[in-house]
Design an enzyme around this catalytic site. Sequence first.
Site, PDB file in Angstrom:
ATOM      1  N   ASP A   1       0.869  -1.175   0.000  1.00  0.00           N
ATOM      2  CA  ASP A   1       0.000   0.000   0.000  1.00  0.00           C
ATOM      3  C   ASP A   1       0.903   1.220   0.000  1.00  0.00           C
ATOM      4  OD1 ASP A   1      -1.716   2.115   0.458  1.00  0.00           O
ATOM      5  OD2 ASP A   1      -2.509   1.359   2.361  1.00  0.00           O
ATOM      6  N   VAL A   2       1.067   1.867  -1.156  1.00  0.00           N
ATOM      7  CA  VAL A   2       2.042   2.962  -1.255  1.00  0.00           C
ATOM      8  C   VAL A   2       1.655   4.166  -0.409  1.00  0.00           C
ATOM      9  CG1 VAL A   2       2.844   2.253  -3.541  1.00  0.00           C
ATOM     10  CG2 VAL A   2       0.993   3.949  -3.345  1.00  0.00           C
TER      11      VAL A   2
ATOM     12  N   ASN B   1       4.146   4.760 -10.419  1.00  0.00           N
ATOM     13  CA  ASN B   1       2.950   4.705 -11.255  1.00  0.00           C
ATOM     14  C   ASN B   1       1.641   4.573 -10.492  1.00  0.00           C
ATOM     15  OD1 ASN B   1       1.301   3.890 -13.774  1.00  0.00           O
ATOM     16  ND2 ASN B   1       1.190   2.052 -12.499  1.00  0.00           N
TER      17      ASN B   1
ATOM     18  N   TYR C   1      -7.944  14.276  -8.776  1.00  0.00           N
ATOM     19  CA  TYR C   1      -6.966  13.656  -9.663  1.00  0.00           C
ATOM     20  C   TYR C   1      -6.070  14.722 -10.279  1.00  0.00           C
ATOM     21  CZ  TYR C   1      -5.078  10.662 -13.374  1.00  0.00           C
ATOM     22  OH  TYR C   1      -4.238   9.969 -14.219  1.00  0.00           O
TER      23      TYR C   1
ATOM     24  N   LYS D   1      -1.954  15.363  -9.885  1.00  0.00           N
ATOM     25  CA  LYS D   1      -1.052  15.259 -11.033  1.00  0.00           C
ATOM     26  C   LYS D   1      -0.290  16.557 -11.270  1.00  0.00           C
ATOM     27  CE  LYS D   1      -1.783  10.969 -11.862  1.00  0.00           C
ATOM     28  NZ  LYS D   1      -0.699   9.985 -11.611  1.00  0.00           N
TER      29      LYS D   1
END
Length: 251
Positions: free
Chosen positions: A61-62, A88, A156, A160
């Site tokens: 789990d990053v 990613n 999102y 980014k």
Amino acid sequence: MRGKGKFALVTGAGSGVGRAVALALAGEGYAVALAGRRLDALEETASLAGAEARTLPVSTDVSNPDSVNALFERLRAEFGRLDLLFNNAGMNAPGVLVEDLPAEKWLEIVGVNLNGSFFCAQAAFRMMKEQSPQGGRIINNGSISAHAPRPDSAPYTATKHAITGLTKSLSLDGRKYDIAVGQVDIGNAATPMTQRMQRGVKQADGRVEVEPTMDVANVGTAVCYMASLPLDANVPFLTVMANKMPFIGRG
């Protein structure tokens, strides 16, 4: 095979872009650690890489720094060094009005997309700084949303845009350790995340239009090119997109 004798880590390697890049790197001879939440999906990626490929699936789990630290402990034990991190792992929210977005969803997306990328990059810096020969490469998955948003995509798009700042900052900080940091911005690669584009997606003027997509394998090719450069060269930003998608100009 340009990656023979080198070691890579791909996060979000259980599907989509992460899987495509992991398979491309394995095809270039890299030993590839596959990180993601679902071990069964990572093992499927490993199977697709073939029996000759050296892969290491690790459930991670990053968004959890302890989980990321455990991942890098496995890397040290199994690989001994890290030449490439493809940062990613990411997620999106359903397209809802910004005023209706639950706080929990915002925190979840920031946790995976931004915090997770930082935690993995930080651990990679520590490993690449200490190893001999020193250095390595980090490639962050940005997105065309790092340049221009879609409607109803605040969490999102915000993450980014933040990845772009992270890439620039890490690129400067990595120079003294021969760590090269770049970003690939992807537009409309055909993955489960973009299946909705075949039904039509909301445009800036409110219309719903079907958008062209491209084979996700093109992303693997792009990342392999960035990874192939010597550490005294870098691609800070590379955009790979479906040629006819609405992005350049008015589409």
